[in-house]
Design an enzyme around this catalytic site. Structure first.
Site, short mmCIF file in Angstrom:
data_model
loop_
_atom_site.label_atom_id
_atom_site.label_comp_id
_atom_site.label_asym_id
_atom_site.label_seq_id
_atom_site.Cartn_x
_atom_site.Cartn_y
_atom_site.Cartn_z
CG ASP A 254 -10.95 53.98 -45.10
OD1 ASP A 254 -11.82 53.59 -44.28
OD2 ASP A 254 -10.00 53.25 -45.45
C1 BGC Z 1 -11.06 50.49 -43.55
C2 BGC Z 1 -12.17 50.41 -44.56
C3 BGC Z 1 -13.44 50.02 -43.87
C4 BGC Z 1 -13.75 51.03 -42.79
C5 BGC Z 1 -15.03 50.74 -42.03
C6 BGC Z 1 -11.43 51.37 -42.36
O1 BGC Z 1 -10.50 51.23 -41.35
O2 BGC Z 1 -9.89 50.98 -44.16
O3 BGC Z 1 -11.83 49.47 -45.55
O4 BGC Z 1 -14.48 49.93 -44.80
O5 BGC Z 1 -12.69 51.02 -41.85
O6 BGC Z 1 -14.88 49.62 -41.24
#
Ligand code: BGC
Length: 719
Positions: A254
């Site tokens: 993530d």
């Molecule tokens: C989220 C993800 C997301 C990523 C990119 C993170 O803060 O937890 O689900 O895909 O950001 O935006």
């Protein structure tokens, strides 16, 4: 191409879906062709060490960098999971929880296809979705993105959407692996659970995504599991995901969920996103020199990214597909169908459907009435071209002779949301709403959360945002014909008003077409058919995770964190496998509305249950039965099959969902359905033997329209 494991999926649905044969690549499963393997090794063999170390860290927020001299294209990502978020206006699909409430894998597959098209129209190679973390408690700020409380249902929905996305040559990303079941303190908490709970509740949706969906990528979550950061969790990333399940795709972090270069490199992370903050040349080159990380480990990460890209054809065609329009008219239609099929009618004291011909006035009231609230907040938030609010949808659906009255109903600041103000100002919104309610024949009262009050990065309250309970009570006192429409990712505290509410409909976050979908249901153009993918508790205290979500003292984990900034706060999943209806069944506490429940404008009858034992080792148990539309309107029913094991050597839930089928039925029509159950449908995870085990004996088969209404009951002996 390996066909999906049909023993997990209802045969009727597979037939009805009709799309399975049209699936294009199922990457990650098929052994790479000799030519693909040759190209892969040739590319890898020409990469310098710096190129390799650069390749395993993202760039520019949402990209994997290109290596032009070797013909390696730049790879582009987008959130996920409710549409292709990052590159301007796009189709805003309903939230994952609404998708799940359809129980319609054929429709979910089409949603995935449309998302894939939207991705290709923007040159996107990866969609960062679906999200599939299990719903434990209503407060998790991301419940709306996820697929409910049941691992089997979540798995079937995840597989259907993944296949749809990937059929368009776009990689789907199963997230957030694993245990992201709360947003509160998501970087600092460890989701602690025993092996059986992992295997039976939190892993199956990911397992199905890998084994049946052949998902191309998996995203490691922020939180720790059992004390180990997911981005360096060798057991979950390597031993289980790769060695046991055979995942050959990409494990990415993530965004900023990586904490240690060497631990992540050795712990199964292939790609650090959004940039190489840890897994970079500065950290890894000396680690390789010192023997802390092997060259083979680095090469394998690069190989996985390259192989997945080759399998999806990214080296051989432009990902931007100009014949696919940025404005996707077909996707609009699918978003409408999804919103309509996902809304769940929870109460109806005879008020619905409304008769347009007899209606003269209707009031649309509440903070979620207008503007539209297609989704919750955070990284999933899409920007639709023209969202249809509930107010607009209802106004469009009635003739010019019907008077539509409107009032937002909540004062400025009261909903922590200045969008509610509109023309009203700090102007007494409650009095105005009450007055408007008293002047109309019928009130549609739209309450709930929005992008500020329910969102990624924070947990929300169980109670509705401030001012809304008062609004509901005042409107109920002013008008006898009130339909409450709820916008939320899960349940809310309704105890103060639900028993006095004539009609109640859960709209979740319904995407850009939510207003049109709501109007079609209210006026009976289509009968509601959504069913709850979660249990709705009457009181938060009744939820099986009540003492373990924030702990028995009710304090959030961060409050209990030792005074060391790096210390981890542990969340003990002490309810174990007894989440959702599994917990309610065990405690005997009745939920307000049970898992699988949802009303229709017609009635259904169930009959003629037949349970055919397995014809031999490895053969499925086949359950067949008839469903009849016994009412006056055409409608869809979701038939649910639960298996009960009364003789296991370990504690098991009273019953567990193991199959379902959604059927459209005309008045008086009967359809025969059959659902095949493999051995896993009867099994629990035996932690001593380290395998799925079905204790031989008689199992009960329960079939019906919700988890607490299973009129058909049979037995099958499993040897
Ligand atoms: C989220 C993800 C997301 C990523 C990119 C993170 O803060 O937890 O689900 O895909 O950001 O935006």
């Amino acid at each position: 191409m390996k066909r999906a494991s049909c023993w997990y999926a209802p045969l009727a649905l597979l037939l009805a879906a009709g799309g399975a044969a049209a699936q294009k690549p199922e990457p990650g499963k098929a052994a790479p062709s000799a030519e693909l393997a040759r190209r892969l090794e040739a590319t890898l063999g020409q990469m310098t060490q710096d190129e390799k170390l650069d390749f395993i860290g993202g760039t520019r927020g949402f990209y994997i960098r290109a290596i032009p001299r070797l013909g390696v294209p730049e790879l582009k990502m987008s959130d996920g999971p409710m549409g292709v978020r990052n590159y301007g206006q796009v189709t805003a699909f309903p939230a994952g929880i609404a998708l799940t409430a359809t129980w319609d894998t054929a429709l979910v597959n089409r949603v995935g296809v449309m998302m894939g098209q939207d991705a290709r129209a923007r040159g996107v190679h990866f969609i960062l979705g679906p999200g599939m973390n299990i719903h434990r408690a209503p407060m998790n700020g991301r419940n709306f993105e996820y697929l409910g409380e049941d691992p089997f249902l979540a798995g079937r929905i995840a597989v259907a959407v993944i296949r749809g996305i990937q059929s368009q040559g776009v990689i789907a990303t199963a997230k957030h692996y694993l245990g992201n079941n709360q947003e509160w303190d998501r970087h600092g908490i460890s989701s602690d659970m025993d092996e059986r709970t992992l295997r039976e509740i939190y892993l199956p949706a990911f397992e199905a995504s890998v084994k049946d969906g052949h998902v191309g990528a998996i995203m490691d979550s922020y939180n720790l599991v059992n004390g180990v950061h997911m981005t360096q969790n060798d057991y979950l990333n390597t031993q289980l995901l790769r060695k046991e399940w055979g995942f050959t795709g990409i494990v990415m972090s993530d965004w900023d969920a990586t904490y240690d270069a060497v631990a992540a490199a050795n712990g199964g992370l292939d790609l650090e996103m959004p940039s190489a903050r840890y897994m970079n040349a500065k950290n890894l080159a000396p680690a390789i020199q010192a023997g802390k990380v092997t060259q083979a480990t680095i090469d394998e990460k690069v190989r996985r990214i390259l192989r997945t890209a080759l399998e999806f054809g990214f080296f051989d065609r432009p990902q931007l597909d100009p014949p696919v329009s940025l404005y996707n008219q077909q996707a609009r239609q699918v978003a409408l169908e999804e919103a309509r099929a996902g809304m769940v009618l929870l109460r109806n004291g005879g008020l619905l459907p409304l008769d347009r011909a007899k209606l003269h006035s209707i009031a649309v009231i509440g903070p979620d009435a207008h503007p539209a609230v297609p989704g919750g907040g955070g990284s999933s938030r899409t920007t639709p071209f023209a969202p249809v609010s509930f107010l607009q949808g209802i106004s469009n659906a009635v003739g010019p002779d019907v008077r539509v009255l409107y009032a937002p109903g909540v004062q400025q600041g009261a909903a922590q949301n200045d969008r509610n103000l509109g023309a009203v100002g700090a102007a007494d919104a409650l009095a105005q709403a009450t007055d408007v309610a008293g002047r109309a024949e019928v009130v549609v009262l739209c309450v709930g959360f929005d992008t500020r009050t329910e969102r990624e990065g924070a947990d929300r309250t169980f109670a509705l945002p401030p001012g809304q309970d008062e609004l509901i009570k005042a409107v109920l006192a002013a008008n006898r014909n009130v339909i409450v429409v709820l916008t939320a990712g899960g349940n809310v505290d309704m105890a103060g008003w639900v028993d006095r509410t004539p009609a109640l409909l859960h709209a979740w976050y319904p995407g850009q077409e939510g207003g049109a979908a709501l109007a079609q249901l209210l006026f009976g153009d289509v009968s509601p058919s959504g069913k709850l993918p979660i249990s709705l508790e009457r009181r938060w205290e009744d939820n099986p995770t009540h003492d373990s979500y924030y702990g028995p003292d009710g304090n959030k984990p961060a409050d209990r964190r030792p005074p060391d900034a790096n210390a981890v706060a542990h969340v003990a999943y002490s309810e174990g496998i007894f989440v959702g209806y599994r917990g309610f069944d065990r405690s005997g506490v009745k939920p307000l509305f049970p898992f699988g429940f949802g009303l229709s404008y017609t009635t259904f009858g169930y009959a003629n249950l037949k349970v055919a034992p397995a014809a031999g080792p490895g053969a499925p148990v086949v359950v067949s039965f008839d469903v009849t539309n016994t009412g006056q309107r055409a409608a869809a029913e979701v038939a649910q099959l639960y298996v009960a094991d009364g003789h296991a050597r370990v504690p098991r839930p009273v019953k567990e969902l193991k199959g379902f089928a959604r059927v459209e039925l005309k008045p008086g029509e009967t359809r025969s359905l059959s659902i095949a159950l493999d051995r896993r449908a009867f099994s629990y995870y035996d932690v001593k033997k380290k395998q799925w085990t079905a204790d031989p004996g008689d199992f009960t088969i329960l079939v019906g329209g919700s988890s607490d209404s299973t009129p058909l009951k049979g037995t099958v002996r499993v040897k």
